[in-house]
Design an enzyme around this catalytic site. Structure first.
Site, short mmCIF file in Angstrom:
data_model
loop_
_atom_site.label_atom_id
_atom_site.label_comp_id
_atom_site.label_asym_id
_atom_site.label_seq_id
_atom_site.Cartn_x
_atom_site.Cartn_y
_atom_site.Cartn_z
N LYS A 115 -11.32 -0.40 4.81
CA LYS A 115 -10.81 0.91 5.29
C LYS A 115 -11.32 1.22 6.69
O LYS A 115 -10.63 1.84 7.49
CB LYS A 115 -11.21 2.03 4.33
CG LYS A 115 -10.63 1.86 2.94
CD LYS A 115 -9.62 2.90 2.57
CE LYS A 115 -8.73 2.34 1.50
NZ LYS A 115 -8.00 3.23 0.70
N LYS A 197 -3.35 -7.22 -2.14
CA LYS A 197 -3.02 -6.40 -3.32
C LYS A 197 -1.94 -5.37 -2.99
O LYS A 197 -1.85 -4.89 -1.85
CB LYS A 197 -4.27 -5.74 -3.90
CG LYS A 197 -4.72 -4.49 -3.21
CD LYS A 197 -5.67 -3.65 -4.09
CE LYS A 197 -5.97 -2.34 -3.38
NZ LYS A 197 -6.59 -1.32 -4.18
N LYS A 200 -0.87 1.56 -2.31
CA LYS A 200 0.00 2.69 -2.00
C LYS A 200 -0.06 3.07 -0.52
O LYS A 200 0.81 3.75 -0.03
CB LYS A 200 -0.27 3.88 -2.91
CG LYS A 200 -1.67 4.35 -3.08
CD LYS A 200 -1.64 5.51 -4.08
CE LYS A 200 -2.84 5.60 -4.96
NZ LYS A 200 -4.08 5.93 -4.28
#
Ligand code: ATP
Ligand code: LTN
Length: 334
Positions: A115, A197, A200
């Site tokens: 992130k 992966k 969203k």
């Protein structure tokens, strides 16, 4: 242990639209095992703000997520479904636990590294201490079991380490939780980049199936899914795209990879992709119908939100008080 049942805690962030990965890796398993436990399913909106959010959008998504928990089959009379930000103990315990967590441990978290790379302009302290808040969520309810997708395993290990550390100093204060990783769907990959992966927050909407995608969109995305030139439906690491489609098919139909290989033996990728798309549509359709019904019922949802927040606040206070006492905070005069 409440009502003779062990305790289960899990949560999801109210960021972006939920994907099939979130559903198969987490939500579906929650529903399957929820009857056996005293459960807490939180919409972890406090975690969401580690990445900059539009306020109106966050509020909307948080409500959507809470409604989806119920639409997926979690009965809110039996499961404590609530917003993390409605229960003050999460932030309070998080502060305390942050004094029992090392910088080195947090620096090793792969989610933080990912992130931080993705949001290089906003590497805030909350992003760094995110796993401490997650530990607080879990330990606050003395959870025995935490069902998550495999990508959350590292955070769970850290939670256990913090609990052990605290218990070693102060006696048996926290239950040390176990992760529960479902058999099928533990890690669903992107349809466009099968080594990444399904997420969203992915910028490419074709890589993810969203729970609210209509049937045509679902079928179209599967038709476009990245595969390989082997032209055989085989479950092996060398064919990550097909392997992922088999995982999705199995998670939706209950079949095994071997049964799937036999079923599509000699058939082309076109047929197989169509079958996977249809299996997914048949899982999503009832969920979408229930979601529509529920979201029209404002009073019912508001009632659930209020009652469950009160219940969570009450139960979490027990742990918080105990912790405050153990570490030496002066008792409140009542
Ligand atoms: P973001 O992309 O915003 O980081 P996310 O899609 O990874 O979000 P989270 O809110 O972090 O979703 O995760 C919610 C739950 O869904 C977690 O238990 C996580 O393990 C699970 N999960 C997320 N993505 C997948 C996936 N691709 N396959 C299986 N489980 C998943
Ligand atoms: N970090 C988790 C969301 C989460 C969570 C939790 C999961 C926050 N608190 C407590 C289980 C238990 C994620 O899925 N990204």
């Amino acid at each position: 242990m409440l009502d003779g049942k062990k305790t289960l805690f899990s949560g999801m962030q109210a960021t972006g639209n939920l994907t099939l990965g979130n559903y198969l890796g987490a939500l579906k398993n929650w529903v399957t095992i929820s009857d056996e436990y005293q459960t807490f399913f939180s919409v972890v909106d406090m975690h969401s703000i580690t990445v900059r959010q539009d306020p109106a959008e966050l509020r909307k998504r948080a409500r959507m997520l809470l409604t989806l928990y119920i639409a997926a089959g979690l009965d809110p009379e039996k499961n404590c479904i609530y917003y993390q930000s409605h229960v003050s103990g999460h932030a309070e315990l998080s502060w305390i636990l942050s004094c029992f967590t090392y910088m080195g441990e947090l620096s090793r978290m792969t989610q933080f590294k990912d992130k931080a790379a993705k949001h290089a302009d906003n590497i805030n302290a909350g992003l760094f201490t995110y796993p401490v808040l997650m530990a607080a969520d879990i330990l606050l309810y003395q959870a025995d079991v935490v069902p998550v997708g495999i990508d959350q395993m590292q955070h769970l290990e850290l939670t256990r380490d913090i609990a052990f550390r605290f218990n070693n100093i102060y006696g048996d204060v926290f239950t040390v939780p176990e992760a529960y990783i479902g058999k099928a769907g533990a890690k669903i990959m992107s349809l466009q980049e099968p080594k990444k992966k399904m997420s969203k927050s992915d910028e490419n909407p074709n890589g993810s199936i969203y729970l609210m995608d209509d049937p045509d969109t679902v079928i179209r995305k599967f038709k476009r899914a990245v595969t390989d030139s082997e032209a055989s439906v085989r479950y092996r690491d060398e064919q990550p795209g097909i392997k992922n489609l088999i995982d999705i098919y199995c998670a939706c139909t209950g079949k095994t990879p071997q049964e799937t290989e036999r079923e599509f033996d000699g058939k082309g990728y076109g047929d197989f992709k169509m079958a996977v798309g249809e299996a997914v549509v048949s899982v999503l359709k009832p969920l979408q119908d229930r979601y529509k019904d529920l979201s029209g019922n404002k009073d019912y949802l508001d009632g659930i939100i209020k009652a469950n927040a009160e219940k969570a606040q009450y139960l979490s206070n027990k742990t918080l008080r105990k912790v405050q006492k153990k570490i030496g905070f002066p008792e409140k005069i009542r």
